[in-house]
Design a protein around this motif. Sequence first.
Motif, short mmCIF file in Angstrom:
data_model
loop_
_atom_site.label_atom_id
_atom_site.label_comp_id
_atom_site.label_asym_id
_atom_site.label_seq_id
_atom_site.Cartn_x
_atom_site.Cartn_y
_atom_site.Cartn_z
N ARG B 104 8.36 22.80 68.06
CA ARG B 104 8.42 22.08 66.79
C ARG B 104 8.43 20.57 67.01
O ARG B 104 7.81 19.81 66.27
N GLU B 105 9.13 20.15 68.07
CA GLU B 105 9.30 18.71 68.32
C GLU B 105 7.96 18.02 68.53
O GLU B 105 7.80 16.85 68.21
N PHE B 106 7.00 18.77 69.09
CA PHE B 106 5.71 18.12 69.35
C PHE B 106 4.98 17.81 68.04
O PHE B 106 4.48 16.69 67.86
N CYS B 107 4.94 18.77 67.14
CA CYS B 107 4.30 18.53 65.84
C CYS B 107 5.04 17.44 65.08
O CYS B 107 4.45 16.63 64.36
N ALA B 108 6.38 17.42 65.29
CA ALA B 108 7.23 16.47 64.57
C ALA B 108 6.96 15.03 64.98
O ALA B 108 7.24 14.11 64.21
N CYS B 110 4.33 13.50 64.93
CA CYS B 110 3.50 12.93 63.88
C CYS B 110 4.03 13.29 62.48
O CYS B 110 3.99 12.47 61.58
N HIS B 111 4.49 14.54 62.31
CA HIS B 111 4.69 15.06 60.95
C HIS B 111 6.12 15.05 60.45
O HIS B 111 6.36 15.49 59.34
N SER B 112 7.08 14.58 61.24
CA SER B 112 8.45 14.53 60.72
C SER B 112 8.56 13.40 59.69
O SER B 112 7.85 12.40 59.76
N LYS B 113 9.47 13.62 58.73
CA LYS B 113 9.61 12.65 57.65
C LYS B 113 10.17 11.35 58.19
O LYS B 113 11.16 11.32 58.89
N ASN B 114 9.51 10.27 57.88
CA ASN B 114 9.98 8.95 58.31
C ASN B 114 9.45 7.94 57.29
O ASN B 114 8.25 7.89 57.04
N ILE B 115 10.35 7.15 56.69
CA ILE B 115 9.90 6.24 55.64
C ILE B 115 9.01 5.13 56.18
O ILE B 115 8.37 4.40 55.43
N SER B 116 8.94 4.99 57.51
CA SER B 116 8.03 4.00 58.07
C SER B 116 6.59 4.47 58.04
O SER B 116 5.67 3.70 58.26
N ARG B 117 6.40 5.77 57.77
CA ARG B 117 5.05 6.33 57.76
C ARG B 117 4.50 6.33 56.35
O ARG B 117 5.21 6.67 55.40
N SER B 118 3.24 6.02 56.23
CA SER B 118 2.61 6.04 54.91
C SER B 118 2.26 7.49 54.55
O SER B 118 1.68 8.21 55.36
N THR B 119 2.63 7.91 53.34
CA THR B 119 2.31 9.28 52.92
C THR B 119 0.81 9.44 52.67
O THR B 119 0.31 10.56 52.63
N ARG B 120 0.12 8.33 52.50
CA ARG B 120 -1.34 8.40 52.33
C ARG B 120 -2.02 8.75 53.64
O ARG B 120 -3.12 9.28 53.67
N ILE B 121 -1.38 8.39 54.75
CA ILE B 121 -2.00 8.58 56.06
C ILE B 121 -1.69 9.96 56.61
O ILE B 121 -2.54 10.61 57.21
N ILE B 122 -0.43 10.44 56.42
CA ILE B 122 -0.05 11.67 57.10
C ILE B 122 0.89 12.54 56.26
O ILE B 122 1.76 12.02 55.56
N THR B 123 0.69 13.85 56.33
CA THR B 123 1.56 14.82 55.66
C THR B 123 2.87 14.90 56.44
O THR B 123 2.84 15.08 57.66
N GLN B 124 3.98 14.77 55.73
CA GLN B 124 5.26 14.78 56.43
C GLN B 124 6.18 15.87 55.86
O GLN B 124 6.18 16.13 54.67
N ASN B 126 10.33 17.57 56.26
CA ASN B 126 11.67 17.38 56.81
C ASN B 126 11.93 18.48 57.83
O ASN B 126 12.16 19.63 57.48
N ILE B 127 11.85 18.12 59.07
CA ILE B 127 11.92 19.13 60.14
C ILE B 127 13.28 19.81 60.21
O ILE B 127 13.42 20.92 60.71
N LEU B 128 14.33 19.16 59.66
CA LEU B 128 15.67 19.76 59.69
C LEU B 128 15.83 20.83 58.62
O LEU B 128 16.76 21.62 58.67
N GLU B 129 14.93 20.85 57.62
CA GLU B 129 15.08 21.83 56.53
C GLU B 129 13.95 22.85 56.49
O GLU B 129 14.16 23.99 56.09
N HIS B 130 12.74 22.44 56.90
CA HIS B 130 11.55 23.26 56.73
C HIS B 130 11.53 24.42 57.73
O HIS B 130 11.35 24.18 58.94
N ASN B 131 11.73 25.66 57.24
CA ASN B 131 11.66 26.88 58.08
C ASN B 131 12.29 26.72 59.45
O ASN B 131 11.64 26.96 60.48
N THR B 132 13.54 26.32 59.48
CA THR B 132 14.19 26.08 60.77
C THR B 132 14.24 27.38 61.58
O THR B 132 14.35 28.47 61.03
N GLY B 133 14.15 27.22 62.88
CA GLY B 133 14.19 28.38 63.76
C GLY B 133 12.83 28.98 64.03
O GLY B 133 12.68 29.79 64.94
#
Lengths: 256, 150
Positions: B104-108, B110-124, B126-133
């Motif tokens: 999961r960490e590898f995909c994260a 790029c795709h983990s939620k971070n307010i520094s990232r533009s939502t127009r550029i990348i789908t984000q 929340n790795i702590l909540e989304h289908n954990t495990g």
Amino acid sequence: MGTKGVKNSRRDFLKKTAIVGGGTIAASLLNPFDAVLIASEDPGDKSKVWWGYVIDIDKCIGCGRCANACKTENDVPKEPFFFRTWVEHYTINNDGDVHVESPNGGIDGFEQTLDKDDVFKTFFVPKMCNHCHKSPCVQVCQVGATYDTPDGVVLVDDKYCIGCRYCVQACPYGCRYIHPEKKVADKCTLCYHRISKGKTTACIEVCPTSARMIGNLNDEKGPLVKFLKNHNCLVLKPHLNTASKLFYNSLNAEVR
Amino acid sequence: MPPQLKRLLPAFIIFILLFLVLKYYLTPETFGEKGHYRYSSIAEVQNIDMKYAGMDKCNECHDDKVEELGMDVHADLSCEACHGPGLTHAENDGDYEILIPTEREFCALCHSKNISRSTRIITQINILEHNTGKKCIDCHNPHMPWELKE
């Protein structure tokens, strides 16, 4: 000897001074002495390649793949303080304080440590060698081990470098380090071994959002010049007059 | 000629000659050919071995995967962005394995939620909540992430 002799020698002296002084000024008019440009070759021939680089800060998502790929491609030591390229995370809070962090150059990813409501502005800035045309690092190298290639890439001759660290001190962008095993200065080569074989650099190859771009600044119809025409790009520390060839789109004034 | 000069002159000449001889032997070949550096070092840097092959090379064998990848949101991705350097793999007919990141960490990265990232550029997400495990690739095909696996 007498007053006459003294007079003559003074006249001679003035004459000679006028000739030497006037001659120097006249010669400098013919060929202006450019102390800065003398350190590097002039771009000169417009038909040849003159490498430039663009980083689009709007597109950077701070995944750190560039820093990781650069380390792999160029055998940069894995310790978290040797980088040829790295990503900085800028966060400006509502009080105007600027936080900059770059844990392991961004290779392991970033986390936003500040609360969302406190943040005024935040973004990522990838950093690397600016391949300056008037490079301070090239000017201070006393043995000629770092130089500007005819196509505008600043390289280090690792067989000739004596590891004196002058260039590490001189680089205003902090882009050089001393290689812990080779004991010589090391820095971004713009993947010179790749671009001269028609490939792109490792950092550009892996960038998932195409935030990085390399191109020929002499090619007026090329993609790089086109990008520079259509966007408001800036260089880092322009007041230092390093003639940097690394351009940033959407560069915030807080970036140093 | 004054006698002082007469005596010093040979010393100066010897000094200058010695300097020229030393300079001749100590200056490396091709130094100064194009500027104040060893010109042949440009070729030395050019001859360093590459590690990243580039997508054209991947396309020679894995054109099906490259085509899949190029169909939508991951179209800008290069194979080696996730799979790591692949030139030795390509040159040895696939003998050297490339990376297949599954965590999961590898995909994260790029795709983990971070307010520094533009939502127009990348789908984000929340790795702590989304289908954990679960692993990302349990549901998403990384080559065609818009398709959900059963």
